[in-house]
Design a protein around this motif. Structure first.
Motif, PDB file in Angstrom:
ATOM      1  N   ALA A  71       0.826  -1.213   0.000  1.00 28.03           N
ATOM      2  CA  ALA A  71       0.000   0.000   0.000  1.00 28.03           C
ATOM      3  C   ALA A  71       0.856   1.257   0.000  1.00 28.03           C
ATOM      4  O   ALA A  71       0.607   2.194  -0.768  1.00 28.03           O
ATOM      5  N   VAL A  72       1.883   1.292   0.844  1.00 26.60           N
ATOM      6  CA  VAL A  72       2.758   2.460   0.897  1.00 26.60           C
ATOM      7  C   VAL A  72       3.464   2.662  -0.440  1.00 26.60           C
ATOM      8  O   VAL A  72       3.499   3.772  -0.977  1.00 26.60           O
ATOM      9  N   THR A  73       4.007   1.600  -0.996  1.00 25.14           N
ATOM     10  CA  THR A  73       4.730   1.712  -2.267  1.00 25.14           C
ATOM     11  C   THR A  73       3.797   2.084  -3.405  1.00 25.14           C
ATOM     12  O   THR A  73       4.132   2.931  -4.236  1.00 25.14           O
ATOM     13  N   GLY A  74       2.615   1.477  -3.446  1.00 29.66           N
ATOM     14  CA  GLY A  74       1.672   1.787  -4.507  1.00 29.66           C
ATOM     15  C   GLY A  74       1.189   3.228  -4.462  1.00 29.66           C
ATOM     16  O   GLY A  74       1.118   3.907  -5.490  1.00 29.66           O
ATOM     17  N   VAL A  75       0.867   3.715  -3.263  1.00 26.36           N
ATOM     18  CA  VAL A  75       0.422   5.109  -3.133  1.00 26.36           C
ATOM     19  C   VAL A  75       1.559   6.058  -3.473  1.00 26.36           C
ATOM     20  O   VAL A  75       1.367   7.050  -4.187  1.00 26.36           O
ATOM     21  N   GLY A  98       4.698  12.667  -2.971  1.00 25.53           N
ATOM     22  CA  GLY A  98       4.298  11.255  -2.983  1.00 25.53           C
ATOM     23  C   GLY A  98       4.602  10.567  -1.673  1.00 25.53           C
ATOM     24  O   GLY A  98       3.796   9.797  -1.156  1.00 25.53           O
ATOM     25  N   GLY A  99       5.764  10.844  -1.113  1.00 27.18           N
ATOM     26  CA  GLY A  99       6.127  10.263   0.176  1.00 27.18           C
ATOM     27  C   GLY A  99       5.245  10.756   1.308  1.00 27.18           C
ATOM     28  O   GLY A  99       4.851   9.993   2.187  1.00 27.18           O
ATOM     29  N   PHE A 100       4.908  12.050   1.274  1.00 29.27           N
ATOM     30  CA  PHE A 100       4.044  12.580   2.322  1.00 29.27           C
ATOM     31  C   PHE A 100       2.649  11.979   2.244  1.00 29.27           C
ATOM     32  O   PHE A 100       2.073  11.589   3.255  1.00 29.27           O
ATOM     33  N   VAL A 101       2.108  11.898   1.032  1.00 30.61           N
ATOM     34  CA  VAL A 101       0.760  11.338   0.878  1.00 30.61           C
ATOM     35  C   VAL A 101       0.753   9.858   1.276  1.00 30.61           C
ATOM     36  O   VAL A 101      -0.161   9.393   1.963  1.00 30.61           O
ATOM     37  N   ALA A 102       1.774   9.106   0.857  1.00 33.17           N
ATOM     38  CA  ALA A 102       1.836   7.684   1.213  1.00 33.17           C
ATOM     39  C   ALA A 102       1.960   7.502   2.721  1.00 33.17           C
ATOM     40  O   ALA A 102       1.266   6.678   3.319  1.00 33.17           O
ATOM     41  N   GLY A 103       2.827   8.270   3.335  1.00 31.26           N
ATOM     42  CA  GLY A 103       3.009   8.152   4.779  1.00 31.26           C
ATOM     43  C   GLY A 103       1.794   8.617   5.558  1.00 31.26           C
ATOM     44  O   GLY A 103       1.377   7.980   6.528  1.00 31.26           O
ATOM     45  N   ALA A 104       1.202   9.728   5.119  1.00 32.18           N
ATOM     46  CA  ALA A 104       0.054  10.270   5.848  1.00 32.18           C
ATOM     47  C   ALA A 104      -1.177   9.385   5.676  1.00 32.18           C
ATOM     48  O   ALA A 104      -1.951   9.205   6.616  1.00 32.18           O
ATOM     49  N   SER A 105      -1.363   8.826   4.489  1.00 27.95           N
ATOM     50  CA  SER A 105      -2.573   8.034   4.270  1.00 27.95           C
ATOM     51  C   SER A 105      -2.448   6.641   4.872  1.00 27.95           C
ATOM     52  O   SER A 105      -3.271   6.244   5.700  1.00 27.95           O
ATOM     53  N   VAL A 106      -1.444   5.896   4.479  1.00 30.64           N
ATOM     54  CA  VAL A 106      -1.345   4.502   4.920  1.00 30.64           C
ATOM     55  C   VAL A 106      -0.873   4.405   6.362  1.00 30.64           C
ATOM     56  O   VAL A 106      -1.506   3.749   7.193  1.00 30.64           O
ATOM     57  N   LYS A 110      -2.946   3.558   9.985  1.00 27.87           N
ATOM     58  CA  LYS A 110      -2.555   2.514  10.938  1.00 27.87           C
ATOM     59  C   LYS A 110      -2.257   3.084  12.329  1.00 27.87           C
ATOM     60  O   LYS A 110      -1.918   2.353  13.233  1.00 27.87           O
ATOM     61  N   GLY A 111      -2.336   4.418  12.480  1.00 25.69           N
ATOM     62  CA  GLY A 111      -2.191   5.029  13.792  1.00 25.69           C
ATOM     63  C   GLY A 111      -0.822   5.614  14.083  1.00 25.69           C
ATOM     64  O   GLY A 111      -0.556   6.007  15.200  1.00 25.69           O
ATOM     65  N   GLU A 112       0.048   5.687  13.104  1.00 22.18           N
ATOM     66  CA  GLU A 112       1.364   6.288  13.305  1.00 22.18           C
ATOM     67  C   GLU A 112       1.290   7.751  12.888  1.00 22.18           C
ATOM     68  O   GLU A 112       1.187   8.074  11.713  1.00 22.18           O
ATOM     69  N   ILE A 113       1.350   8.652  13.861  1.00 19.92           N
ATOM     70  CA  ILE A 113       1.068  10.066  13.629  1.00 19.92           C
ATOM     71  C   ILE A 113       2.094  10.716  12.705  1.00 19.92           C
ATOM     72  O   ILE A 113       1.747  11.461  11.796  1.00 19.92           O
ATOM     73  N   TYR A 114       3.356  10.449  12.900  1.00 13.71           N
ATOM     74  CA  TYR A 114       4.391  11.134  12.138  1.00 13.71           C
ATOM     75  C   TYR A 114       4.829  10.364  10.904  1.00 13.71           C
ATOM     76  O   TYR A 114       5.892  10.608  10.365  1.00 13.71           O
ATOM     77  N   GLY A 115       4.019   9.443  10.441  1.00 13.56           N
ATOM     78  CA  GLY A 115       4.372   8.628   9.281  1.00 13.56           C
ATOM     79  C   GLY A 115       4.604   9.446   8.030  1.00 13.56           C
ATOM     80  O   GLY A 115       5.539   9.200   7.281  1.00 13.56           O
ATOM     81  N   GLY A 116       3.747  10.415   7.763  1.00 10.48           N
ATOM     82  CA  GLY A 116       3.877  11.229   6.558  1.00 10.48           C
ATOM     83  C   GLY A 116       5.140  12.056   6.551  1.00 10.48           C
ATOM     84  O   GLY A 116       5.845  12.143   5.539  1.00 10.48           O
ATOM     85  N   ILE A 117       5.452  12.667   7.671  1.00  2.84           N
ATOM     86  CA  ILE A 117       6.649  13.510   7.747  1.00  2.84           C
ATOM     87  C   ILE A 117       7.900  12.659   7.603  1.00  2.84           C
ATOM     88  O   ILE A 117       8.810  13.002   6.846  1.00  2.84           O
ATOM     89  N   PHE A 118       7.960  11.544   8.301  1.00  2.00           N
ATOM     90  CA  PHE A 118       9.135  10.682   8.225  1.00  2.00           C
ATOM     91  C   PHE A 118       9.305  10.110   6.831  1.00  2.00           C
ATOM     92  O   PHE A 118      10.390  10.142   6.269  1.00  2.00           O
ATOM     93  N   TYR A 119       8.230   9.580   6.253  1.00  2.70           N
ATOM     94  CA  TYR A 119       8.333   8.942   4.950  1.00  2.70           C
ATOM     95  C   TYR A 119       8.663   9.943   3.859  1.00  2.70           C
ATOM     96  O   TYR A 119       9.415   9.659   2.951  1.00  2.70           O
ATOM     97  N   SER A 120       8.132  11.163   3.978  1.00  4.49           N
ATOM     98  CA  SER A 120       8.440  12.198   3.005  1.00  4.49           C
ATOM     99  C   SER A 120       9.919  12.578   3.052  1.00  4.49           C
ATOM    100  O   SER A 120      10.577  12.676   2.026  1.00  4.49           O
ATOM    101  N   SER A 121      10.450  12.771   4.251  1.00  9.29           N
ATOM    102  CA  SER A 121      11.862  13.144   4.351  1.00  9.29           C
ATOM    103  C   SER A 121      12.768  11.980   3.963  1.00  9.29           C
ATOM    104  O   SER A 121      13.802  12.177   3.328  1.00  9.29           O
ATOM    105  N   PHE A 122      12.362  10.756   4.267  1.00  7.70           N
ATOM    106  CA  PHE A 122      13.173   9.591   3.917  1.00  7.70           C
ATOM    107  C   PHE A 122      13.235   9.386   2.414  1.00  7.70           C
ATOM    108  O   PHE A 122      14.298   9.162   1.848  1.00  7.70           O
ATOM    109  N   THR A 123      12.089   9.481   1.731  1.00 11.52           N
ATOM    110  CA  THR A 123      12.086   9.263   0.292  1.00 11.52           C
ATOM    111  C   THR A 123      12.742  10.403  -0.451  1.00 11.52           C
ATOM    112  O   THR A 123      13.272  10.204  -1.541  1.00 11.52           O
TER     113      THR A 123
END
Length: 126
Positions: A71-75, A98-106, A110-123
């Motif tokens: 899901a994360v990769t597809g989004v 794309g990383g922010f949307v994938a992290g924030a949505s998926v 799942k309940g991880e608040i900072y997923g979008g910020i982390f995934y966006s900066s990582f990607t």
């Protein structure tokens, strides 16, 4: 190469195909990672009415991690390709959004608040 064969190569680079390939690769990577994580956890005690509890737990974890990675990769790839086609540019902004949307949505679902910020900066670092 024959010009009639080039048509088949062009079909593989559409945004939909890239998204499907990315989600499939994410599912495979997530399943492998789920297997590794399942081996790190304690094996549950054997119960009378449950056959192979360790195998069932491992398969559930593999599926959970596989679907999350898919899901994360597809989004991520889908949003990145949509932005690339919309903006007619290929730059780091597409990947960051794309990383922010994938992290924030998926991951947000799942309940991880900072997923979008982390995934966006990582990607964006990749």
């Amino acid at each position: 190469m024959d010009p009639s064969e080039l048509r088949y190569l062009e079909d593989e680079n559409t945004p939909v195909m890239k998204t499907i390939k990315g989600a499939t690769g994410g599912f495979v990577a997530g399943t492998i990672w789920g297997t590794i994580v399942a081996t790190w956890h304690d094996v549950p005690r054997v119960e009378r009415n449950v056959a192979l509890p360790g195998l069932i737990r491992t398969l559930k974890m593999m599926g959970n991690y596989g679907m999350t990675f898919a899901a994360v990769t597809g989004v991520y790839i889908g949003v990145e390709q949509l932005l690339e086609n919309y903006r007619m540019k290929r730059d780091s902004i597409n990947g960051a959004v794309g990383g922010f949307v994938a992290g924030a949505s998926v991951l947000g679902y799942k309940g991880e608040i900072y997923g979008g910020i982390f995934y966006s900066s990582f990607t964006n670092l990749l």
